[in-house]
Design an enzyme around this catalytic site. Structure first.
Site, PDB file in Angstrom:
ATOM      1  N   SER A 168       0.694  -1.266  -0.021  1.00 12.05           N
ATOM      2  CA  SER A 168      -0.025  -0.152   0.020  1.00 12.05           C
ATOM      3  C   SER A 168       0.867   1.134   0.025  1.00 12.05           C
ATOM      4  O   SER A 168       1.766   1.400  -0.903  1.00 12.05           O
ATOM      5  CB  SER A 168      -1.045  -0.140   1.212  1.00 12.05           C
ATOM      6  OG  SER A 168      -1.913   1.212   1.144  1.00 12.05           O
ATOM      7  N   HIS A 195      -2.398  -1.154  -3.360  1.00 13.23           N
ATOM      8  CA  HIS A 195      -3.439  -0.372  -3.323  1.00 13.23           C
ATOM      9  C   HIS A 195      -3.063   0.930  -3.971  1.00 13.23           C
ATOM     10  O   HIS A 195      -2.264   1.719  -3.609  1.00 13.23           O
ATOM     11  CB  HIS A 195      -3.711  -0.061  -1.664  1.00 13.23           C
ATOM     12  CG  HIS A 195      -3.868  -1.287  -0.954  1.00 13.23           C
ATOM     13  ND1 HIS A 195      -3.964  -1.282   0.518  1.00 13.23           N
ATOM     14  CD2 HIS A 195      -4.423  -2.562  -1.281  1.00 13.23           C
ATOM     15  CE1 HIS A 195      -4.181  -2.514   0.751  1.00 13.23           C
ATOM     16  NE2 HIS A 195      -4.581  -3.379  -0.153  1.00 13.23           N
ATOM     17  N   ASP A 288      -4.172  -5.272   5.416  1.00 11.32           N
ATOM     18  CA  ASP A 288      -4.260  -6.094   4.608  1.00 11.32           C
ATOM     19  C   ASP A 288      -2.854  -6.898   4.283  1.00 11.32           C
ATOM     20  O   ASP A 288      -2.035  -6.394   4.333  1.00 11.32           O
ATOM     21  CB  ASP A 288      -4.673  -5.440   3.381  1.00 11.32           C
ATOM     22  CG  ASP A 288      -5.037  -5.967   1.987  1.00 11.32           C
ATOM     23  OD1 ASP A 288      -5.471  -7.338   2.241  1.00 11.32           O
ATOM     24  OD2 ASP A 288      -4.582  -5.741   1.088  1.00 11.32           O
TER      25      ASP A 288
END
Length: 352
Positions: A168, A195, A288
């Site tokens: 991310s 992401h 995540d």
């Protein structure tokens, strides 16, 4: 709600500055403390105002956003969010160069009646305001970058069937370095969930492809997993490995607040490849990938995470550490070298 998040808005377009300010005004906990129209002013105002976050345009007169980002990250490190009107209208290497120079994330400029774009901007500003940034030296220093790491135990080498990655905030920079250093004959397919705003997914794949000897592209449903190929999860759907040698793209619900989800990808790799799966969780906010990495470890595969020292945000790797899902913590600069060692059948030592 405590101290407001202070923001400096940098854009040479008066209309864009107004739209950005209007979007940020939707959140009473965000305060625009200054606006300016070029990078030179941005550097000066950053030193004076010490904002929590800067929104930065790229193409500006006097001093462009890239040069301004370089100066700010060297002289007064501040979280920088790069805003662009349309990723397809600008050479991706310009936008992503800002990430190499220390900017943290990319976002679409809000338009009139922006709706989701405005709320995405607000959300990103709030997230970045809590990030601790590091100084980026404008000139590379000589000498060893890292002290030697002391091994605490030894892991057996893994027969590598697939490498699955979750990343991310700060991830594109690590992926860029990793893919630029991996050899063309790397013997395993790589599948990545990064992401990123959906509008940037295609340009992200193109930027990474331009840096790599491997073949990098957005994943398509049903395509084969092949050595030397890197598949980037497309936006708005989950990327999975339903059976060996094949990738799948499917609709679903968000997992850990994301779709595509790193955990969904890693869990599918654990089920399909078991001991031959290598999972990697890189820098990023949230959790995540943590449960997915645990699934890989429990299946007998190798679970690797980026260490706190080199993370922009230690959220995702930290969550994996808390779950005792990590076999090996590595510096972000060592990802490619680690994968090459595994591919050669070498053992990895574990240390922090």
């Amino acid at each position: 709600m405590g101290k407001k998040v202070s923001v400096l808005v940098v854009d040479d377009s008066l209309i864009c500055r107004q739209l950005i300010c209007e979007a940020l005004s939707k959140d009473p906990d965000i305060e625009v403390v200054g606006t300016c129209a070029d990078g030179k002013q941005a550097v000066e105002m950053t030193k004076e105002l010490r904002p929590h976050v800067i929104t930065m345009d790229v193409d500006m007169p006097v001093m462009d956003g890239l040069t301004a980002t370089e100066h700010i990250m060297a002289e007064c490190p501040t979280p920088i969010l790069v805003l662009t009107a349309d990723p397809r209208s600008q050479a991706p290497e310009l936008t992503y160069r800002a990430l190499e120079l220390g900017a943290l994330a990319l976002q679409i400029k809000p338009a009139i009646d922006a709706g989701p774009d405005a709320w995405n901007l607000v959300r990103e500003i709030r997230l970045l305001s809590s990030v601790r940034v590091i100084r980026h030296l404008r000139r590379p220093q000589r000498g060893p970058l890292l002290p030697p790491r002391v091994a605490t135990s030894v892991l057996p080498a893994v027969s590598m069937g697939v490498v699955v990655v979750a990343a991310s905030t700060g991830g594109p920079q690590v992926l860029f370095k990793m893919l630029s250093e991996l050899p063309a004959d790397f013997p395993a397919p790589i599948v990545i969930v990064q992401h990123i705003n959906a509008a940037f997914a295609e340009s992200l794949a193109g930027w990474l492809a331009g840096a790599s000897k491997l073949k990098v592209r957005l994943a398509q449903d049903g395509e084969p997993l092949m050595p030397g190929h890197v598949l980037i999860a497309p936006p708005g759907q989950h990327t999975v490995i339903p059976f060996r040698g094949r990738v799948g793209i499917k609709l679903g619900v968000e997992r850990d607040g994301h779709m595509p989800s790193g955990t969904v990808l890693l869990e599918s790799a654990a089920r399909t490849y078991g001991r031959r799966a290598v999972g990697l969780v890189l820098t990023g906010m949230g959790a995540d990938g943590a449960d997915g990495l645990l699934a890989i470890k429990q299946a007998g595969g190798l679970a690797v995470a980026q260490n706190e020292e080199s993370c922009v945000v230690f959220g995702m790797p930290g969550a994996a550490v808390e779950r005792k899902a990590v076999d090996h913590l590595i510096h972000g600069d060592e990802v490619a070298a680690t994968l090459v060692r595994l591919a050669r059948g070498e053992s990895l030592s574990v240390g922090r």
